[in-house]
Write an enzyme that holds these catalytic residues in place. Structure first.
Site, short mmCIF file in Angstrom:
data_model
loop_
_atom_site.label_atom_id
_atom_site.label_comp_id
_atom_site.label_asym_id
_atom_site.label_seq_id
_atom_site.Cartn_x
_atom_site.Cartn_y
_atom_site.Cartn_z
N ARG A 64 37.28 45.50 46.76
CA ARG A 64 36.11 44.86 47.37
C ARG A 64 36.41 43.52 48.02
O ARG A 64 36.00 43.25 49.15
CB ARG A 64 35.02 44.60 46.32
N ARG A 114 44.41 35.79 46.69
CA ARG A 114 44.26 36.16 45.27
C ARG A 114 45.62 36.07 44.62
O ARG A 114 46.62 36.56 45.18
CB ARG A 114 43.69 37.57 45.13
N HIS A 142 36.54 32.79 40.51
CA HIS A 142 36.40 33.76 41.60
C HIS A 142 35.18 33.34 42.42
O HIS A 142 34.13 33.98 42.40
CB HIS A 142 36.22 35.15 40.99
#
Ligand code: CP
Length: 327
Positions: A64, A114, A142
């Site tokens: 996602r 990330r 996050h």
């Protein structure tokens, strides 16, 4: 391992517009980003980023976050470069994160990253002038997920104020719950932390709640009755990849499973969120319930991330409202 942020060399840059955390954002800034996301939901396709390059550096797997960032960039007219696996980059030959970031900074206007190490996004933001957007750093934070979670809560509840928010599952390693908890400090939430002993909310976040007058209740029961007064039920996956002891993972992995027959006493407008991916903590029969919102939540990620990319590039809400490049 956490990067030692105090041992960074003298080319530290503190001026850029990176989003490492949104924990310090006030209500005004959050509302501003929610309004931006609303504009993008109305008109997601524009050319407002024409000529820009967005780099997505994923040192850890993602579906996602990466795809919605890349979709956001593409739908706004930017081009995307990046990688989904560090093994295919020169980091596998020993290139440091600092050098990787400095290299990519030669090519891109925004870097979405990330990384498995806590503090990696902060470190990256301090070795470049190009804005970094933290797409998850280990079990730390996050923030782009938090922005889409806030947008989802705001859209479904009509407010962020005075809500009962139940967080269920892996509260120890779950960076999404850590980020959300901190970002809601100004909205008078009441949190219920439901986790097995091994995965309970870390002391530092409970201390954060105490220091910021955030109400929280820790419990281990997870029944129709215990969730009856929830406005938001935030389910999380037990993250196998964070465990060093797989026997411990096996012991706790099925601790909390939400079934449709547990929703009978819920508030009418209660919504179930989950950052996804799910493994088995939400039974498939829940998907058809009016309370299930996790797929719409993931869709909201597109609008929230369109807003975040624009924000780090200095494109304002007024710019977006006055934009004539809508397709
Ligand atoms: N919610 C989330 O971070 O999902 P991905 O790991 O698929 O990006």
């Amino acid at each position: 391992m956490i990067f030692d942020i105090y041992s960074i060399s003298s080319d530290i840059n503190m001026e850029n517009r990176s989003i490492v955390s949104i924990a310090d954002y006030g209500k005004e800034k959050i509302q501003y980003l929610l309004d931006m996301a609303t504009e993008f939901e109305a008109h997601p396709n524009r050319q407002i980023l024409k000529g820009k390059v967005v780099a997505t550096l994923f040192f850890e797997p993602s579906t996602r976050t990466r795809l919605s960032f890349e979709t956001a960039a593409n739908r706004l007219g930017a081009r995307v470069i990046g990688f989904t696996d560090p093994k295919v980059t020169s980091s596998s030959k020993g290139e440091t994160l600092k050098d990787t970031i400095k290299m990519v900074s030669n090519y891109a206007d925004v870097i979405v990253m990330r990384h498995k190490l806590e503090g990696a996004a902060l470190y990256a933001s301090e070795v470049t002038n190009v804005p970094i957007i933290n797409a998850g750093d280990g079990s730390n934070l996050h923030p782009s997920q938090t922005m889409l979670d806030l947008y989802s809560i705001y859209k479904t509840q009509g407010t962020l104020e005075n809500l009962n928010i139940y967080m269920v599952g892996d509260l120890k390693y779950g960076r999404t719950v850590h980020s959300l908890l901190m970002s809601m400090r100004k909205y008078n939430p009441t949190f219920h932390f439901i986790a097995p002993k091994e995965l309970e909310m870390p002391e530092e976040y409970k201390l954060y709640c105490q220091q910021n007058n955030i109400k929280y209740i820790e419990q281990q029961d997870f029944t129709e009755d215990t969730i009856a007064d929830a406005d938001i039920l935030y389910m999380t996956r037990v993250q196998r990849e964070r465990f060093t002891d797989l026997m411990e993972y096996e012991r706790v992995k099925d601790a909390y499973i939400l079934r449709a027959d547990m929703l009978g006493k819920c508030k009418d407008n209660m919504k179930i969120l989950h950052p996804l991916p799910r493994v088995n903590e939400i039974e498939y029969d829940v998907d058809d319930s009016k309370h299930a919102y996790y797929f719409e939540q993931a869709r909201n990620g597109l609008y929230a991330r369109e807003a975040l990319i624009c924000d780090v590039l200095g494109i304002t809400l007024d710019d977006i409202k006055n934009d004539t490049s809508i397709i």
